[in-house]
Enzyme design. Structure first.
Site, PDB file in Angstrom:
ATOM      1  N   SER A   1       0.827  -1.293  -0.047  1.00  0.00           N
ATOM      2  CA  SER A   1      -0.103  -0.108   0.269  1.00  0.00           C
ATOM      3  C   SER A   1       0.959   1.274   0.040  1.00  0.00           C
ATOM      4  CB  SER A   1      -1.059  -0.005   1.147  1.00  0.00           C
ATOM      5  OG  SER A   1      -2.035   1.162   1.035  1.00  0.00           O
TER       6      SER A   1
ATOM      7  N   ASP B   1      -1.201   1.479  -4.049  1.00  0.00           N
ATOM      8  CA  ASP B   1      -2.100   0.311  -4.564  1.00  0.00           C
ATOM      9  C   ASP B   1      -3.344   0.993  -4.843  1.00  0.00           C
ATOM     10  OD1 ASP B   1      -3.138   0.556  -1.939  1.00  0.00           O
ATOM     11  OD2 ASP B   1      -3.774  -1.443  -1.751  1.00  0.00           O
TER      12      ASP B   1
ATOM     13  N   ASP C   1      -5.999   2.130  -3.342  1.00  0.00           N
ATOM     14  CA  ASP C   1      -7.231   2.085  -2.675  1.00  0.00           C
ATOM     15  C   ASP C   1      -7.435   3.533  -1.582  1.00  0.00           C
ATOM     16  OD1 ASP C   1      -5.370   1.592  -0.636  1.00  0.00           O
ATOM     17  OD2 ASP C   1      -6.181  -0.061   0.065  1.00  0.00           O
TER      18      ASP C   1
END
Length: 455
Positions: free
Chosen positions: A103, A244, A246
């Site tokens: 992430s 990533d 999100d």
């Protein structure tokens, strides 16, 4: 059952250190294959996507080998935002989806996240079953039963079309100049196409990954780069994703930051004005009290979950609500996607801009931000963040801070679920009080950590 490897967002750590080693990830792939295949009636197929870290190649190969040894077929997606893997898992009827990503962490770290066949995070009992399987001897199926791997060739195009479908069909982005910061991450090929194909003039930055520059002075965790680009290009809006894809953080035309709390407010208040039912909004313990107050004025219920999108998702499911997220930019719109999605969240805000005819700055102005400081105290690897938080001197200082704040503020002290970090958050009406008390508490945490390291 206590989990040894899985945290709040999959398995994560420094590459080359347990559990992010080739041997452990090979065993993880095998164990996951054995458990996940047991959930269905056929041999099943597992998707694997990743971000742009150089270690992704290593971990992808290890997972592929382990899954094949368990008898699972594999479809390799390549670089793809985490929510894109969730979407493709669900729509391609795969048994599960796996994302190789850490992430927002630096490139030296990496991690493994799993999605169910419905495109949701794995249930706790499934993660525990995988860990239990990892403790058993690894046995490879017969040669005739080995899983086969192939590429998922049209994955980017399918996800781009899905993202565009989340934007009202009667609207477009013509006339808007948007800076898109891709964090040199998984969305570098996806995000510019989505906004560009909807009509925006797109200025893409941090879209040249080299395996090492993911999240480096860019993306949602370093919005200074986006702010400078928006002002330099005289853009209407800036959009920063994380490694990533999100998380999302926005910047208005003046260079002002719009974090996840304000994004939630904009989406919820716009839906309410548009007569779209908003049953309620879920934030976290770290959500600014200004969000709570703004939603209260709009008569929209608000609840706080523990920090982590998994806990936000659980509370949304319990309440039967659609909208939730974190100040960090994890924004979940369950009526649009099964998980947090930075591109989808940005599109909901852009729809509000288009339908209202107001600027992003004007839409955000309805929510007052209370001064809030978050201090991250990094711990030496191997130290227990939970033990540091529970140290007597830290508990004593925390009580002092709580007494001084009274009803005029909030303090949250918590270990990170994804990094060796203790987070200190203080929120109050006065900036000076926030700065002084956060430094006071952070110093206590630092001292306790130093003492624990020596011991």
């Amino acid at each position: 059952m206590k989990r040894q490897y899985f945290g709040t967002d999959g398995i994560r750590g420094r590459v080359g250190e347990d559990p992010i080693t080739p041997e452990r990830v090979l065993k993880l792939g095998w164990a996951a294959g054995r458990v996940l295949l047991g959930q269905g009636d056929d041999r099943g197929c597992v998707l694997i996507g990743k971000d742009t870290r150089v270690s992704g190649y290593l971990l992808e190969s290890a997972l592929e080998a382990g899954l094949s040894a368990a008898g699972a077929d594999i479809r390799l997606i390549g670089p793809m935002p985490t929510p894109g893997v969730a979407y493709l898992t669900r729509t391609s009827r795969a048994q599960a989806g796996i994302v190789i990503s850490a992430s927002h962490n630096p490139y030296e770290d990496n991690g493994i996240k799993f999605f169910s066949s419905q495109g949701t995070k794995l249930a706790d009992e499934i993660e525990c079953a995988i860990e239990a399987m990892m403790r058993k001897p690894m046995r490879t199926v017969t040669s005739a039963e080995l899983g086969k791997a192939r590429r998922f060739a049209d994955a980017p195009g399918r996800y781009i079309e899905f993202c565009k479908s989340a934007f009202p069909y009667r609207l477009d982005l013509e006339g808007l100049k948007i800076v898109v910061d891709c964090a040199h991450g998984a969305a570098y090929q996806i995000a510019p196409h989505v906004f560009g194909e909807l009509g925006a003039e797109v200025v893409a930055i941090a879209n040249a990954p080299d395996g090492f520059n993911i999240n480096r002075e860019c993306g949602s965790t370093y919005p200074q780069t986006l702010r400078q680009a928006v002002l330099a290009h005289q853009a209407d809006i800036g959009i920063a994703l994380d490694g990533d894809g999100d998380r999302v953080i926005l910047v208005d035309h003046r260079g002002e930051l719009i974090d996840g709390d304000r994004i939630l407010y904009i989406i919820a208040s716009h839906r309410q004005r548009s007569a779209i039912p908003v049953a309620g909004v879920v934030g976290t313990l770290m959500s600014n009290v200004g969000l709570e107050q703004a939603l209260k004025r709009a008569e929209i219920p608000f609840q706080r979950a523990a920090v982590g999108d998994r806990y936000v998702m659980a509370m949304l499911a319990q309440a039967g609500w659609d909208l939730g997220g974190e100040a960090s930019g994890h924004v979940i719109c369950l009526d649009k996607s099964t998980t947090g999605d930075g591109i989808i969240a940005a599109l909901q805000v852009l729809a509000a801009v288009r339908e209202s005819g107001r600027t992003l700055a004007e839409l955000a102005s309805g929510m007052q931000i209370f001064p809030q400081t978050i201090v991250n105290v990094t711990l030496a690897r191997g130290l227990s963040a939970l033990d540091v938080v529970k140290a007597p001197q830290v508990v004593s200082v925390l009580r002092d801070v709580e007494r001084e704040l009274g009803d005029g503020g909030r303090v949250v002290l918590r270990p990170s679920g994804t990094e060796p970090v203790v987070r200190v958050m203080v929120e109050a009406a006065d900036v000076g009080t926030v700065a002084r008390l956060s430094e006071y508490l952070a110093a206590a945490v630092t001292e306790a950590a130093a003492g624990a390291a020596v011991a």
